[in-house]
Scaffold this motif. Structure first.
Motif, short mmCIF file in Angstrom:
data_model
loop_
_atom_site.label_atom_id
_atom_site.label_comp_id
_atom_site.label_asym_id
_atom_site.label_seq_id
_atom_site.Cartn_x
_atom_site.Cartn_y
_atom_site.Cartn_z
N HIS A 175 0.85 -1.19 0.00
CA HIS A 175 0.00 0.00 0.00
C HIS A 175 0.88 1.25 0.00
O HIS A 175 1.97 1.24 0.60
N PRO A 176 0.45 2.33 -0.69
CA PRO A 176 1.29 3.55 -0.74
C PRO A 176 1.71 4.09 0.62
O PRO A 176 2.75 4.73 0.73
N SER A 177 0.92 3.82 1.67
CA SER A 177 1.30 4.27 3.01
C SER A 177 2.52 3.53 3.54
O SER A 177 3.18 3.99 4.47
N ASN A 179 2.31 0.81 5.12
CA ASN A 179 1.91 0.11 6.34
C ASN A 179 1.25 -1.24 6.10
O ASN A 179 1.15 -2.04 7.03
N TYR A 180 0.77 -1.50 4.91
CA TYR A 180 0.03 -2.73 4.63
C TYR A 180 0.58 -3.42 3.40
O TYR A 180 0.81 -2.79 2.37
#
Length: 203
Positions: A175-177, A179-180
């Motif tokens: 995911h772009p964050s 975090n996932y």
């Protein structure tokens, strides 16, 4: 298959495949009964099908769908498994690119004709992809490569943290964050074949 298993002399594999058909149609309890009939009737040395694992997947499916009242198929399309990633047509919301590249193939990948599908996010500092690695017998696992100061990529490292199971994993997407990590797996508590999982980053 339902007609075939009514014949007492039928090849025992018919019970397995009838169970598999029921399994794929979410009829888990009926599927289990025919898997067990196959186990009773097969040649004891016949281990070509992972029928015990299929029974586990049926149990997983019953638990996972226990809270659902209905399943609605919004769209259905058959596609070769090697071209599965091509269903991701719109990359604008995700950013980056999905590439099929032989640059990250191991010797075992070449042996099994597996070409890694790699998602390259913008300004990627690390990439994730599935590979058979260098040790036969492990199946496909998710590996990570980190960007080097010279712009190249470091050696592949198997992803730690319990993401990989003793079954196949494939198609990781970060995911772009950051975090996932989303990935597909035939292991963990899959209800059969590849299911989609999400893991949370923990430094």
């Amino acid at each position: 298959l339902k007609y075939a298993i009514a014949t007492p002399t039928i090849d025992p594999r018919a019970y397995y495949f009838y169970g598999k058909a029921l399994h794929l149609n979410y009829q888990f309890e009926d599927a289990k009964s025919y898997y067990k009939k196959y186990i009773e009737k097969r040649n004891k040395k016949d281990d070509r099908y992972q029928v015990e694992r299929s029974i586990e997947m049926c149990d997983n499916g019953k638990k996972l769908l226990a809270t659902f009242t209905d399943i609605i198929v919004s769209e259905k399309q058959e596609i070769e498994i090697s071209k599965f990633f091509r269903l991701y047509r719109n990359m604008e919301t995700m950013g980056g690119d999905i590439l099929v590249t032989e640059d990250f193939q191991s010797k075992l990948d070449k042996k099994y004709n597996h070409v890694p599908v790699v998602y390259f996010p913008p300004n990627a500092k690390a990439i994730y992809y599935a590979s058979y690695g260098d040790k036969d017998g492990n199946g496909k696992d998710i590996y990570i490569r980190r960007r080097l100061p010279d712009g190249g990529w470091g050696d592949p490292q198997i992803l730690p943290g319990g993401v990989n199971s003793n079954e196949d994993e494939d198609f990781p997407y970060l995911h772009p964050s950051g975090n996932y990590l989303y990935f597909s797996s035939k292991g963990h508590n899959s209800m059969g074949g590849y299911d989609v999982f999400r893991t949370v980053r923990n430094d």
